[in-house]
Design an enzyme around this catalytic site. Structure first.
Site, PDB file in Angstrom:
ATOM      1  N   ASP A 168       0.851  -1.181   0.000  1.00  0.00           N
ATOM      2  CA  ASP A 168       0.000   0.000   0.000  1.00  0.00           C
ATOM      3  C   ASP A 168       0.888   1.232   0.000  1.00  0.00           C
ATOM      4  O   ASP A 168       1.247   1.770   1.050  1.00  0.00           O
ATOM      5  CB  ASP A 168      -0.917  -0.018   1.220  1.00  0.00           C
ATOM      6  N   ALA A 169       1.264   1.657  -1.196  1.00  0.00           N
ATOM      7  CA  ALA A 169       2.178   2.783  -1.357  1.00  0.00           C
ATOM      8  C   ALA A 169       1.508   3.988  -1.998  1.00  0.00           C
ATOM      9  O   ALA A 169       1.999   5.105  -1.872  1.00  0.00           O
ATOM     10  CB  ALA A 169       3.388   2.362  -2.196  1.00  0.00           C
ATOM     11  N   LYS A 170       0.407   3.768  -2.716  1.00  0.00           N
ATOM     12  CA  LYS A 170      -0.373   4.828  -3.362  1.00  0.00           C
ATOM     13  C   LYS A 170       0.513   5.778  -4.155  1.00  0.00           C
ATOM     14  O   LYS A 170       0.375   7.007  -4.088  1.00  0.00           O
ATOM     15  CB  LYS A 170      -1.205   5.596  -2.331  1.00  0.00           C
ATOM     16  N   ARG A 171       1.408   5.230  -4.942  1.00  0.00           N
ATOM     17  CA  ARG A 171       2.318   6.056  -5.727  1.00  0.00           C
ATOM     18  C   ARG A 171       1.618   6.583  -6.982  1.00  0.00           C
ATOM     19  O   ARG A 171       0.748   5.931  -7.551  1.00  0.00           O
ATOM     20  CB  ARG A 171       3.548   5.250  -6.137  1.00  0.00           C
TER      21      ARG A 171
END
Length: 282
Positions: free
Chosen positions: A96-99
């Site tokens: 879960d990095a939401k890059r």
């Protein structure tokens, strides 16, 4: 490098282990609740305990990268080990990095999480499309090449999200609906399920209709909000309709609050998985 697509591996994991994703969210208050110090020792103990308790039984583990990054390089070392240990125990790892960025920067983010040569290589990663869906192309292409997956933010459960996601384009389609259209095209023809998913909040209920959202994208739908945020397994068929079998409900605090007792963590995860399986089957 895997010869199977992420969608194939995810469907198998959901069918055999139950459709549940558990977050690994070592934020300061949760470390305190576990009686741990808010430092690298506490982070390491927390993360190891969650992986030890759950990686051999849940379909997906989802580390939130920010809670590791705040400790610098030592935190990232803990994250690297967690990813490797969880995958070795059979769990799929969704980072879960939401890059979200453009050009070479997006390509670098993609290489970090989706290149099998990277120490942070994960089965899938979360990304943000709000620099334009086309900006995600480096991640989408590398995921397809490496047998990994991508989850794109579409209809998130935070109230601020609606101002962007429900906005209507000149063609009359909402931004969220357009993101889902793109994902449907990415997954066209994939079986048993595509590898390109959307993040859709399980707490949204009737507001999904306001976005004109067709959730049938032939791909997975990561659904945060079960447990501490108020949604229940019983809500899933109502929210997701015919697409409910492709939903990967995410529970974090609802499971993690039972730590550091390993048996209690396992019991909680097993209970959520059973409730979700029954709701989807019903």
């Amino acid at each position: 490098m895997t010869t199977e697509s992420f969608g194939t591996r995810l469907r198998r994991a959901m069918d055999t282990r139950g459709p549940l994703c558990v977050g690994i969210d070592p934020h300061a208050s949760l470390l305190a609740d576990w009686g741990l110090t808010d430092d690298i020792a506490g982070l390491e103990r927390f993360t190891h305990t969650v992986v030890e308790a759950l990686a051999d039984r849940v379909a997906v583990l989802k580390p939130q990268s920010a809670f590791f990054e705040r400790f610098g390089s030592r935190g990232l070392a803990v994250l690297e080990r967690a990813v490797a240990d969880a995958r070795a125990a059979g769990a799929l790892v969704l980072m879960d990095a939401k890059r979200g960025d453009i050009g070479s920067t997006m390509a670098a983010y993609a290489a970090t999480y989706l290149d099998p040569a990277s120490p942070l290589f994960s089965d899938a990663v979360t990304v943000s499309p709000y620099l334009g869906y086309g900006s995600l192309r480096p991640a989408l292409d590398l995921a397809r090449e490496s047998g990994a997956g991508v989850f794109v933010l579409a209809l998130t459960s935070n109230p601020e999200g609606a101002e962007v996601q429900h906005a209507v384009r000149a063609d009359g389609r909402s931004v969220a609906a357009t993101v889902l259209d793109h994902l449907r095209a990415e997954n066209a023809g994939a079986a048993p399920m595509g590898s390109f998913g959307a993040v859709v909040g399980a707490t949204l209920g009737d507001s999904l209709g306001a976005a004109g959202a067709d959730l049938a994208i032939n791909g997975p739908l990561l659904a945060p909000g079960i447990g501490a945020q108020g949604a229940t397994a019983a809500d899933l068929p109502k929210v997701f309709g015919a697409a409910v079998r492709d939903v990967v409900p995410n529970v974090s605090r609802g499971v993690l609050r039972h730590g550091p007792d390993v048996a209690a963590l396992r019991e909680s995860a097993d209970r959520f998985a059973s409730e979700i399986r029954d709701a989807v089957a019903g």
